[in-house]
Design a protein around this motif. Structure first.
Motif, PDB file in Angstrom:
ATOM      1  N   MET A   1      35.937  23.850  53.665  1.00 36.68           N
ATOM      2  CA  MET A   1      34.878  24.085  53.489  1.00 36.68           C
ATOM      3  C   MET A   1      33.597  23.030  52.994  1.00 36.68           C
ATOM      4  O   MET A   1      34.034  22.645  51.974  1.00 36.68           O
ATOM      5  N   ARG A  10      30.158  22.456  50.538  1.00 38.71           N
ATOM      6  CA  ARG A  10      29.608  22.722  49.326  1.00 38.71           C
ATOM      7  C   ARG A  10      28.271  23.562  49.281  1.00 38.71           C
ATOM      8  O   ARG A  10      28.198  23.272  50.441  1.00 38.71           O
ATOM      9  N   PHE A  11      28.297  24.441  48.781  1.00 36.11           N
ATOM     10  CA  PHE A  11      26.413  25.503  49.151  1.00 36.11           C
ATOM     11  C   PHE A  11      26.737  26.243  47.324  1.00 36.11           C
ATOM     12  O   PHE A  11      27.040  26.152  46.963  1.00 36.11           O
ATOM     13  N   ILE A  54      26.110  36.488  52.530  1.00 33.88           N
ATOM     14  CA  ILE A  54      27.581  36.675  53.361  1.00 33.88           C
ATOM     15  C   ILE A  54      28.079  38.012  53.019  1.00 33.88           C
ATOM     16  O   ILE A  54      27.432  38.630  51.539  1.00 33.88           O
ATOM     17  N   GLY A  60      32.664  38.560  54.184  1.00 33.40           N
ATOM     18  CA  GLY A  60      33.013  36.910  54.920  1.00 33.40           C
ATOM     19  C   GLY A  60      34.077  36.706  55.505  1.00 33.40           C
ATOM     20  O   GLY A  60      34.782  36.068  55.872  1.00 33.40           O
ATOM     21  N   THR A  61      34.576  38.149  56.209  1.00 31.28           N
ATOM     22  CA  THR A  61      36.153  38.118  56.935  1.00 31.28           C
ATOM     23  C   THR A  61      35.815  37.025  58.154  1.00 31.28           C
ATOM     24  O   THR A  61      36.694  36.673  59.038  1.00 31.28           O
ATOM     25  N   ILE A  84      33.637  32.640  56.740  1.00 35.02           N
ATOM     26  CA  ILE A  84      33.840  32.441  55.720  1.00 35.02           C
ATOM     27  C   ILE A  84      35.225  31.143  56.665  1.00 35.02           C
ATOM     28  O   ILE A  84      35.441  30.102  56.625  1.00 35.02           O
ATOM     29  N   ASP A  85      35.709  32.129  57.597  1.00 33.18           N
ATOM     30  CA  ASP A  85      36.891  31.879  58.621  1.00 33.18           C
ATOM     31  C   ASP A  85      35.866  30.909  59.441  1.00 33.18           C
ATOM     32  O   ASP A  85      36.313  29.049  59.912  1.00 33.18           O
ATOM     33  N   LYS A 119      35.638  27.519  57.038  1.00 35.38           N
ATOM     34  CA  LYS A 119      37.235  26.943  57.311  1.00 35.38           C
ATOM     35  C   LYS A 119      37.356  25.644  58.396  1.00 35.38           C
ATOM     36  O   LYS A 119      38.073  24.884  58.431  1.00 35.38           O
ATOM     37  N   TYR A 120      36.342  26.073  59.160  1.00 33.64           N
ATOM     38  CA  TYR A 120      36.153  24.853  60.818  1.00 33.64           C
ATOM     39  C   TYR A 120      35.556  24.460  60.915  1.00 33.64           C
ATOM     40  O   TYR A 120      35.013  23.641  61.947  1.00 33.64           O
ATOM     41  N   GLY A 127      24.321  25.406  53.219  1.00 33.90           N
ATOM     42  CA  GLY A 127      23.731  25.072  52.133  1.00 33.90           C
ATOM     43  C   GLY A 127      23.617  26.247  51.073  1.00 33.90           C
ATOM     44  O   GLY A 127      23.404  26.471  49.770  1.00 33.90           O
TER      45      GLY A 127
END
Ligand SMILES: Cc1cc2nc3c(=O)[nH]c(=O)nc-3n(C[C@H](O)[C@H](O)[C@H](O)COP(=O)(O)OP(=O)(O)OC[C@H]3O[C@@H](n4cnc5c(N)ncnc54)[C@H](O)[C@@H]3O)c2cc1C
Ligand code: SF4
Ligand code: FES
Ligand code: FES
Lengths: 174, 337
Positions: B1, B3-4, B28, B31-32, B35-36, B39-40, B46
Motif C-alpha cells: 500500500m 503512503r497517504f 473511505i 474500506g472493503t 483497501i483491497d 493493496k493491489y 494521495g
C-alpha cells in the motif's frame, strides 16, 4: 477537523486509542496499517490469522464493538476509540461472566472436533460469536449461510456447524 | 500500500472540502473495496478522507418512502424492520452479496461505488482502459467469462458487481449527493453509466461529490418479488447473472412489472420496453420468455462468456416465475412452491 496526519506523503503517525480484549491502549500508528497488521505485527496478538489479506477467507475475523468484520480490510486509524475482541480475548469474555477458562464456543469446537490444521479456527470462533450476537441465524442452513465468510481448507464445516448449534442451544454466546 | 495523508472530518461540508479538487484524494467508508484495491496498487490515493464519523447513519421516513444514510451498513439495511417489511427485494439482494463480515463493514454509498471485479483491472501488469485509459482492454479476447453481454464497448466489457444496486434499479431509488456546487438528486438509472469511450468513469458522480443518502420511493413490492443470483458457488461469490424482479398482479394478470439484471453489463440493466411488454399480460412462462427474448435481442457474447446469454434468458424466466409465485426469499431457501 478531528484529525489530520499532515501533508501528503508525510510519514506521520497518528495517535489512536483502542480497547483490545478489555485493555485500553494508546498506540501511534501509520495510517496505512491495517487492523490485522497492527494486531499481529505490532501488538504480538498473532492468534488472528492472515489468510488472503483481501477479504476472501475470513481468517482475520475479529469483533469490533461486538460486530464481526475482516480486520485485513480495515485501517487501524479508522477504528480509533473502538473495542476490539480477538480470539485471545474470547476466553476473558467468558471469564468476565465467571465462566470457565475457555469461551463456550471454544469448548464446543474442541468437543465437536471442529478443526483440523486450526489455521482458520480463530476466525471461525470470532465469526461464530459475531453470528450469535447478530441473532439472525436459527436453522442449520441459516448457520451455514451466515458462516460462508469463513473458508476452511480442511473442510471442517459440518463439525463447525455442530459446535455453533450446540452453543446456541445452550443459550448463546457472550 | 502506498503512503497517504489521512483526514477524518466530522461534517459533510468538511468532507467535501477535505477532498477538494484533488483527483488523487478518496473518501473511505467501509474500506472493503478501496483497501483491497490499494493493496493491489490499483488505487494509490494521495489523501484518504475518512467519512465514517459523518452523521449519515440513519434510516428515516421520507415522502412515504425511506431515506437510507450513505454510511448505513449493508447488514443494517438488510435487517432493518422497515426495509424488510416494505422493500424485501432490497434485503434479499443485499443478503445475496459478499459475506456477513463484509456486509457488517460495507456502506450503502461504498457499495454503489465499488469497482468492477474484472481480473485485468486488478492486475497492474496488464493493459486496462478502465485503470489506465488508452492502454487497451485485456479482457476482449482474453479471459472474459464474467464479463458483459449487454451495453459493452470496444474499449471495456467490464460488469458492475453490486447486488444491492440491481434491487435499487428495480425499485427506482434516487441517489442524493452533495458537492462543491451544492446538492443534487440522481435517479439510480442515471447514476451508473455504460463504458463507451471513457471506461475509467463508472458513474455520473461529478468530481468532489459525496453520496449522502439513497432514497427509496413509496412504491414497494412486498408480495411478488425475487432476487435470483446465479454464481459459481451458492454463497460468498459474485453474480454471473442476477435478476431483480418485482410484480403487481391482478389475479393472474400482470399490472406492473419491474425487472433489472446484474452481472451482465457495466450498470444494473433495466429494459423498460420489456417491462411494458409484460404489463397487461398473463403471468405465464410464455410471457416471461417473450420479455427475456426482447431484453437479450441485443446481447453480444465475448470469446468465453457466450453461456451467459442463455443463463440470463433462463434466469429472467425463473426470476419472474419466482416473483409471480411469491417464492420464499431466504438465502437458504428459494424454492418455487
Ligand atoms: C471477497 C469479497 C466478496 C464480495 N462479494 C460481493 C457480492 O457478492 N456482491 C456485492 O454486491 N458486493 C460484494 N463485495 C463488495 C462489497 O459489497 C463492497 O466492497 C462494499 O459494498 C463497498 O463498500 P465500502 O463502504 O466498504 O466501500 P469503500 O471501500 O469504503 O469505498 C468504495 C469506493 O466508494 C467511495 N465512497 C465510499 N463511500 C462514499 C460516499 N458516501 N460518497 C462518495 N464516495 C464514496 C470510495 O472513495 C471508494 O472509491 C465483495 C467484496 C469482497 C472483498
Ligand atoms: S474489461 Fe474494462 S476493466 Fe476489464 S480489462 Fe477491459 S478495460 Fe479493463
Ligand atoms: S485475511 Fe482477511 S479475509 Fe482473508
Ligand atoms: S481447520 Fe484447517 S483450514 Fe480450517
Amino acid at each position: 477537523m478531528l484529525i489530520d496526519s499532515g501533508s501528503p506523503g508525510a510519514a506521520g503517525t497518528i495517535g489512536i486509542s483502542l480497547t483490545i480484549n478489555g485493555e485500553r491502549r494508546n498506540i501511534q500508528v501509520a495510517p496505512w496499517t491495517t487492523l490485522l497488521d497492527l494486531l499481529r505485527e505490532r501488538l504480538d496478538l498473532t492468534g488472528t490469522k492472515k489468510g488472503c489479506d483481501h477479504g476472501q477467507c475470513g481468517a482475520c475475523t475479529v469483533l469490533v464493538d461486538g460486530t464481526r468484520i475482516n480486520s485485513c480490510l480495515t485501517l487501524a486509524v479508522m477504528k480509533d476509540g473502538a473495542e476490539i475482541t480477538t480470539v485471545e480475548g474470547l476466553a476473558s469474555l467468558a471469564a468476565r461472566e465467571g465462566k470457565n477458562s475457555l469461551h463456550p464456543i471454544q469448548e464446543a469446537f474442541v468437543e465437536h472436533d471442529a478443526f483440523q490444521c486450526g489455521y482458520c479456527t480463530p476466525g471461525q470462533l470470532c465469526s461464530s460469536v459475531g453470528l450469535m450476537n447478530e441473532g439472525h441465524a436459527h436453522s442449520r442452513d441459516e448457520i451455514r449461510e451466515a458462516m460462508s465468510g469463513n473458508i476452511c481448507r480442511c473442510g471442517a464445516y459440518t463439525n463447525i456447524v455442530d459446535a455453533i448449534e450446540d452453543v446456541m442451544q445452550q443459550g448463546g454466546a457472550r | 500500500m502506498n503512503r497517504f495523508d489521512y483526514v477524518r472530518p466530522n461534517t459533510v461540508a468538511e468532507a467535501v472540502q477535505a477532498l477538494g479538487a484533488d483527483p488523487a484524494a478518496r473518501f473511505i467508508a467501509g474500506g472493503t473495496n478501496l483497501i483491497d484495491l490499494m493493496k493491489y496498487d490499483v488505487e494509490r490515493p494521495g489523501r484518504l478522507v475518512d467519512i465514517t464519523r459523518l452523521p449519515l447513519r440513519d434510516i428515516e421516513e421520507r415522502d412515504g418512502g425511506l431515506r437510507i444514510g450513505a454510511l448505513v451498513t449493508n447488514a443494517t439495511v438488510a435487517y432493518d424492520s422497515a426495509v424488510k417489511e416494505r422493500y424485501p427485494l432490497l434485503s434479499s439482494a443485499i443478503l445475496a452479496g459478499a459475506s456477513a463480515q463484509l456486509r457488517n463493514a460495507a456502506s450503502t454509498g461504498g457499495n454503489l461505488l465499488q469497482r468492477t471485479r474484472c481480473y485485468y483491472f486488478y492486475d497492474t501488469a496488464t493493459p486496462c482502459n478502465k485503470r489506465e485509459p488508452g492502454t487497451g482492454c485485456s479482457a476482449i479476447g482474453g479471459v472474459n467469462r464474467i464479463h458483459a453481454i449487454l451495453g459493452a464497448s470496444e474499449h471495456c466489457i467490464a460488469t458492475h458487481p453490486s447486488d444491492m444496486a440491481v434491487a435499487l434499479a428495480a425499485l427506482e431509488a434516487v441517489v442524493q449527493v452533495s458537492g462543491p456546487n451544492g446538492d443534487r438528486a440522481i435517479p439510480i438509472a442515471e447514476f451508473h453509466r455504460l463504458p463507451g469511450d471513457d471506461p475509467a468513469k463508472d458513474t455520473n458522480l461529478a468530481p468532489g461529490e459525496i453520496i449522502v443518502a439513497v432514497d427509496l420511493p413509496a412504491k414497494s413490492f412486498t408480495t411478488n418479488f425475487t432476487y435470483l443470483k446465479l454464481r459459481d458457488r451458492l454463497s460468498y461469490a459474485f453474480a454471473l447473472v442476477s435478476v431483480a424482479a418485482a410484480l403487481e398482479l391482478d389475479g393472474q394478470t400482470i399490472r406492473t412489472a419491474r425487472l433489472a439484471l446484474g452481472g451482465v453489463a457495466h450498470k444494473p440493466w433495466r429494459n423498460t420496453e420489456a417491462e411494458a411488454l409484460l404489463q397487461g399480460e398473463p403471468a405465464t412462462r410464455e410471457t416471461f420468455a417473450a420479455a427475456a427474448d426482447l431484453i437479450l435481442r441485443e446481447a453480444k457474447p465475448q470469446s468465453t462468456n457466450g453461456f451467459k446469454i442463455e443463463l440470463a434468458r433462463r434466469a429472467i424466466v425463473r426470476g419472474l416465475e419466482q416473483a409471480a409465485a411469491g417464492t420464499p426469499q431466504s438465502q437458504s431457501d428459494k424454492r418455487i412452491q
